[in-house]
Scaffold this motif. Structure first.
Motif, PDB file in Angstrom:
ATOM      1  N   GLN A 147       0.845  -1.188   0.000  1.00 37.37           N
ATOM      2  CA  GLN A 147       0.000   0.000   0.000  1.00 37.37           C
ATOM      3  C   GLN A 147       0.886   1.247   0.000  1.00 37.37           C
ATOM      4  O   GLN A 147       1.784   1.382   0.839  1.00 37.37           O
ATOM      5  CB  GLN A 147      -0.936   0.012   1.226  1.00 37.37           C
ATOM      6  CG  GLN A 147      -1.929  -1.144   1.262  1.00 37.37           C
ATOM      7  CD  GLN A 147      -1.319  -2.470   1.697  1.00 37.37           C
ATOM      8  OE1 GLN A 147      -0.316  -2.508   2.419  1.00 37.37           O
ATOM      9  NE2 GLN A 147      -1.912  -3.568   1.258  1.00 37.37           N
ATOM     10  N   SER A 178       2.841   0.773  -5.897  1.00 36.38           N
ATOM     11  CA  SER A 178       1.826   0.065  -5.107  1.00 36.38           C
ATOM     12  C   SER A 178       1.443  -1.228  -5.808  1.00 36.38           C
ATOM     13  O   SER A 178       1.497  -1.310  -7.036  1.00 36.38           O
ATOM     14  CB  SER A 178       0.582   0.950  -4.947  1.00 36.38           C
ATOM     15  OG  SER A 178      -0.504   0.235  -4.414  1.00 36.38           O
ATOM     16  N   HIS A 180      -1.318  -3.064  -4.052  1.00 34.41           N
ATOM     17  CA  HIS A 180      -2.308  -3.415  -3.027  1.00 34.41           C
ATOM     18  C   HIS A 180      -3.461  -4.252  -3.554  1.00 34.41           C
ATOM     19  O   HIS A 180      -4.087  -5.007  -2.799  1.00 34.41           O
ATOM     20  CB  HIS A 180      -2.871  -2.144  -2.393  1.00 34.41           C
ATOM     21  CG  HIS A 180      -3.757  -1.358  -3.310  1.00 34.41           C
ATOM     22  ND1 HIS A 180      -3.248  -0.565  -4.319  1.00 34.41           N
ATOM     23  CD2 HIS A 180      -5.094  -1.252  -3.388  1.00 34.41           C
ATOM     24  CE1 HIS A 180      -4.247   0.002  -4.971  1.00 34.41           C
ATOM     25  NE2 HIS A 180      -5.378  -0.393  -4.427  1.00 34.41           N
ATOM     26  N   ASP A 181      -3.764  -4.138  -4.858  1.00 34.76           N
ATOM     27  CA  ASP A 181      -4.884  -4.886  -5.428  1.00 34.76           C
ATOM     28  C   ASP A 181      -4.430  -5.880  -6.492  1.00 34.76           C
ATOM     29  O   ASP A 181      -5.260  -6.401  -7.236  1.00 34.76           O
ATOM     30  CB  ASP A 181      -5.918  -3.928  -6.009  1.00 34.76           C
ATOM     31  CG  ASP A 181      -5.336  -3.007  -7.082  1.00 34.76           C
ATOM     32  OD1 ASP A 181      -4.104  -3.042  -7.292  1.00 34.76           O
ATOM     33  OD2 ASP A 181      -6.111  -2.240  -7.691  1.00 34.76           O
ATOM     34  N   GLU A 227      -6.089   2.367   0.135  1.00 33.43           N
ATOM     35  CA  GLU A 227      -5.483   1.148  -0.398  1.00 33.43           C
ATOM     36  C   GLU A 227      -5.504   0.018   0.624  1.00 33.43           C
ATOM     37  O   GLU A 227      -5.651  -1.153   0.264  1.00 33.43           O
ATOM     38  CB  GLU A 227      -4.068   1.445  -0.887  1.00 33.43           C
ATOM     39  CG  GLU A 227      -4.064   2.400  -2.079  1.00 33.43           C
ATOM     40  CD  GLU A 227      -2.726   2.484  -2.791  1.00 33.43           C
ATOM     41  OE1 GLU A 227      -1.766   1.806  -2.360  1.00 33.43           O
ATOM     42  OE2 GLU A 227      -2.642   3.219  -3.792  1.00 33.43           O
ATOM     43  N   THR A 231      -7.401  -3.571  -0.072  1.00 30.00           N
ATOM     44  CA  THR A 231      -6.773  -4.883   0.101  1.00 30.00           C
ATOM     45  C   THR A 231      -7.641  -5.787   0.961  1.00 30.00           C
ATOM     46  O   THR A 231      -7.905  -6.947   0.610  1.00 30.00           O
ATOM     47  CB  THR A 231      -5.385  -4.732   0.756  1.00 30.00           C
ATOM     48  OG1 THR A 231      -4.513  -4.025  -0.122  1.00 30.00           O
ATOM     49  CG2 THR A 231      -4.779  -6.095   1.061  1.00 30.00           C
TER      50      THR A 231
END
Length: 337
Positions: A147, A178, A180-181, A227, A231
């Motif tokens: 994140q 990042s 995070h996803d 973020e 997640t």
């Protein structure tokens, strides 16, 4: 007169290669007050960490914090220190070695992977100098912070830029800000939770505990909180968890100002006092186990929950060098090269 350093080993006819700089926060060299004083001085001097004007912050840092905190922090580090050294460093080295073992088989690209810590050793500067000695023409920076935050990811960019701006030949550089996803990262988290459930059963509550951040930083535009929430939502969806069975909290706050809430320690105490018997905690923002997970969560917060009336507490380890985590990191690297 400005002087820019060159690479005496540069080979104009060498085949192109890509340097991968893997970075994490860092660790003191030893669990001693002296080592902690040096480490904390570097860490807390970073204006990305403490945005207070230097004129106000310097007397507090050098007059109070660096006189008192190193001894307390050394005591905490001794609880998690291993024969091999700092858990964060040992695990980070294993992660890099595992990434090397996967990417070395890549026939299309020549990869060089080095580890550099934002604070402490091995430094980002030393890692970049190693990569330069390999005649890299491209550089990919992978901060192991899923994140984004200005206090972590952006600070890493600052450190890298401080080195590159002194080089005569700067490689084509790219930074992963990042992940995070990222589906592979989410899959690795889901797999680790399911593996834990297979051994310990499902809890009454699953807590996603992320490192805290001053609320003012988020109000100023830092996307970190969003973020973290994203997640947790993605993992909960893959686990088919009802919204009543999980929650997000924030740990490791420092100083008197307001940080992102709810606070992990306060929430666990509340749960323990309201009849929630079984809690499991996972820290998706930590790519490797460290002081904040092994001492703060697994020891301190476990005691908070059980002392308040809870019955069963377990910490789900960080992804560390689990095969799915390494596969996810390699997939992320490949997608950016």
């Amino acid at each position: 007169m400005v002087s820019y350093s060159g690479n005496p080993e540069f080979n104009h006819s060498a085949p192109p290669s890509t340097g991968i700089l893997v970075t994490n926060l860092g660790t003191p060299d030893a669990p001693t007050p002296t080592a902690l004083r040096k480490y904390l001085a570097e860490f807390l001097s970073d204006p990305r960490i403490i945005e207070t004007p230097r004129l106000l912050w310097w007397p507090i840092l050098h007059g109070v914090i660096l006189r008192l905190r190193p001894r307390r922090s050394a005591k905490a580090y001794r609880k998690v220190w291993t024969e091999a050294g700092s858990p964060l460093l040992v695990i980070s080295e294993k992660q890099c070695e595992a990434i090397r073992s996967v990417l070395v088989d890549d026939a299309e690209t020549s990869f060089r992977i080095e580890l550099g810590m934002r604070y402490g050793n091995p430094s980002i500067r030393s890692a970049l100098e190693k990569l330069r000695s390999y005649n890299i023409n491209k550089l990919l920076i992978l901060p192991l912070y899923p994140q984004y935050s200005a206090a972590t990811t952006a600070s890493t960019f600052d450190a890298v830029a401080d080195v590159l701006k002194t080089w005569r030949l700067i490689p084509q550089a790219k930074m992963i800000t990042s992940y995070h996803d990222n589906p592979a990262y989410i899959d690795a988290l889901v797999d680790s939770i399911r593996s834990h459930w297979a051994q310990s059963g499902k809890p009454d509550k699953l807590l996603f505990s992320f490192h805290g951040l001053p609320k003012a930083y988020v109000l100023a535009g830092d996307p970190y909180s969003d973020e973290c929430q994203a997640t947790a939502r993605l993992v909960a969806r893959e686990l088919d968890l009802h919204e009543d069975l999980w929650e997000v909290s924030f740990q490791s706050r420092f100083g008197p100002r307001e940080w992102l809430q709810p606070y992990t320690d306060k929430l666990l105490q509340q749960w323990g006092g309201t009849g929630i018997d079984h809690v499991q905690v996972i820290c998706p923002g930590f790519a490797a186990d460290c002081l904040e997970t092994l001492e703060e969560i697994q020891l301190q917060n476990r005691d908070f929950f059980l002392s308040a009336g809870g019955k069963t507490f377990s910490y789900i380890p960080a992804l560390n060098d689990r095969p799915r985590h390494i596969a996810a990191l390699c997939a992320i690297i490949r997608s950016h090269t």
